[in-house]
Scaffold this active site. Structure first.
Site: not given
Ligand code: FAD
Ligand code: SF4
Length: 502
Positions: A439
């Site tokens: 997280h």
């Molecule tokens: C193992 C694990 C279990 C978890 N379990 C939970 C849970 O049960 N409940 C909960 O609330 N949270 C959970 N989390 C945390 C939650 O999943 C994340 O906090 C959340 O997904 C983050 O959202 P985000 O949009 O910031 O990033 P992400 O969901 O990581 O999305 C970012 C996206 O951007 C893409 N990207 C990166 N760089 C580029 C670029 N230069 N150009 C184009 N695309 C790019 C990546 O490929 C990815 O698809 C967990 C995390 C992990 C690792």
């Protein structure tokens, strides 16, 4: 064509009202709000599209096919702890446990008090989006038939220890309790964004470029007008054709806490606040050893949690079933003794804590654009981290465990019920502990003070026009709860406000 995957040659140029970079929790939520308004949307995603029947069964396969750089991002500090994120359409929602927690009021109060963001009506708007998400993504309490023995034991321990725990609510529809969430849900029960919002955007006329890491944000003066980059082959990682996605109205960056600040910096936003304020919930697990088989790989991956120690101690306790090959990496030893420990896997339950750490780090671009996360724990955090392990061990003993395996380097492999002080007085050196950061928060923090923040409370990047951040990097503090629900609602709010500007 609405989905363009890896192209070896022949430049690709597309144009729409909005471009959204990243299709994880934040990106997909922002994109669907934009598409539902009738706007045209291009989603630009670094990773590939994967069909659920094609998800790997093993941890190794998940790291190879789904993780950012094979899961090889580590904190650079006193300890090298893995920073786990996914890289595929759907982002980290594909590999997470789908735990859904509403944003508590104290978070909004902190955002306003310490960062000047929010104010009247802000919390209510986030909660309204959360109502909508809960409805659309089928949020429900884990059903008793999917719980499995590890989660049932935690309920038993909780009743005895008085940890005020609860059965977890998740974004899952008819979860089968296969314990495979971390490798992706092959039976499509978990509502990761590649199954709902991303396809909806495509159905509404949107486009998706996958295997397409955005390398730069394109500006005309101070206005963001698109992104550009080169396709990357999903297996060989070789570079392919160039792509440009132009945006008539706005560019949304939702590439995650590690990638969003790096993308901004590469695009000329070198302000000190870009990449600052990295925060996390470092977590670790303690195995309980039970006389009867637990078979933690049957039952929902995470079915029980307690927030009793969130205010006092900054801890969240949870069950977490891990696959056998991951468990084995925690079982020390060699030869016959090691084989006997592996045979004992059926009798182990893994329960974890995640700490609302106060330590702050930073994200910068390293060689080849790979994010470098500088992060070290201070002693105060380390003491609370260690205390969290004592709580987890207490819960195991309350549930009837005969021993716990703390996995702390230099301490005995196994401890009995009268030996918890061994953990309580354990070392305060983070290098002796196995932890992961899953997280993450910050890097493009929102705030009223333009010298300390990157965006305002509507995700608008200071000093630029048409450029928004809509992911976990916006968050200016460590929220101490599972973050996906907050990230998605925040991204929806940013998208709704951007539409209102037009
Ligand atoms: C193992 C694990 C279990 C978890 N379990 C939970 C849970 O049960 N409940 C909960 O609330 N949270 C959970 N989390 C945390 C939650 O999943 C994340 O906090 C959340 O997904 C983050 O959202 P985000 O949009 O910031 O990033 P992400 O969901 O990581 O999305 C970012 C996206 O951007 C893409 N990207 C990166 N760089 C580029 C670029 N230069 N150009 C184009 N695309 C790019 C990546 O490929 C990815 O698809 C967990 C995390 C992990 C690792
Ligand atoms: S426990 Fe199994 S069925 Fe349930 S959401 Fe996770 S992977 Fe899917």
């Amino acid at each position: 064509m609405s989905h363009v995957a890896y192209q070896e040659r022949g430049d690709v140029a597309v144009e729409a009202d909005y471009v959204v970079v990243g299709t994880g929790a934040g990106g997909a939520a922002a994109a669907v709000v934009l598409a539902r308004s009738g706007a045209s949307v291009i989603m630009v995603e670094a990773g590939p599209w994967r069909e659920p029947h094609d998800y790997a069964h093993s941890t190794y396969g998940a790291m190879r096919d789904m993780m950012d750089d094979w899961g090889s991002t580590f904190t650079m500090g006193r300890a090298l702890w893995p920073v786990v994120q996914a890289r595929l359409v759907g982002g980290t929602t594909v590999i997470n446990s789908a735990i859904c927690v509403r944003t508590p009021l104290d978070i909004f109060e902190e955002w306003q008090r310490d960062h000047g963001v929010g104010g009247p009506g802000f919390a209510e708007r986030i909660w309204r989006f959360q109502d909508q998400l809960e409805d659309e993504l089928c949020v429900a309490e884990t059903a008793p038939e999917s719980m499995g023995r590890s989660n049932q034991l935690a309920l038993k321990g909780d009743a005895a220890a008085g940890f005020d725990g609860h059965v977890i609510k998740r974004y899952a529809k008819g979860c089968l309790g296969s314990g495979q969430c971390l490798q992706g849900c092959r039976s499509m029960r978990k509502q990761s964004t590649n199954l709902n919002y991303v396809p909806e955007v495509l159905r509404r006329g949107g486009q998706l470029l996958s295997c397409a890491p955005a390398d730069r944000i394109v500006f005309e003066g101070t206005r963001a007008v698109g992104v550009s980059g080169r396709f990357i082959h999903p297996q060989t990682r070789s570079k392919g054709a160039r792509f440009t996605a132009r945006a008539r109205k706005g560019v949304f960056i939702a590439a995650s806490v590690t990638h969003s600040p790096v993308l901004l910096r590469r695009s000329g936003l070198t302000h000190a606040a870009v990449g600052a304020g990295f925060r996390a919930h470092p977590g670790t697990g303690v195995f309980g050893v039970y006389d009867e088989p637990v078979d933690q790989n049957f039952g929902v991956t995470q079915g029980w949690a307690s927030t009793r120690f969130r205010e006092d101690g900054g801890l969240k306790l949870e069950t977490l079933s891990i696959p056998m090959e991951m468990a084995i990496s925690r079982l020390a030893g060699g030869g016959r003794a090691f084989m006997e420990r592996i045979v004992g896997y059926r009798h182990l339950a893994m329960w974890v804590h995640a700490l609302r750490a106060r330590s702050v780090g930073s994200v910068r671009a390293g060689f080849g654009g790979k994010p470098i996360v500088r992060y070290s724990f201070d002693e105060y955090d380390m003491a609370r981290f260690r205390a969290g392990m004592v709580r987890v061990a207490e819960l195991h003993f309350a549930a009837g465990a005969t021993a716990v395996l703390p996995g702390i380097q230099g301490l005995p492999y196994s401890l009995g019920p009268g030996e918890l002080d061994v953990i309580a007085n354990g070392p305060l050196d983070p290098r002796r502990y196995v932890a992961i950061l899953s997280h993450l928060f910050g890097g493009c923090m929102m705030g009223a003070d333009v010298t300390r923040s990157v965006c305002d409370a509507r995700g608008r990047v200071h000093g630029r026009q048409g450029l928004y951040v809509a992911d976990a990097s916006l968050m200016p503090n460590n929220i101490g709860i599972n973050p996906q629900h907050t990230i998605m609602a925040l991204a929806m709010l940013v998208a709704e406000d951007a539409l209102a500007e037009r």
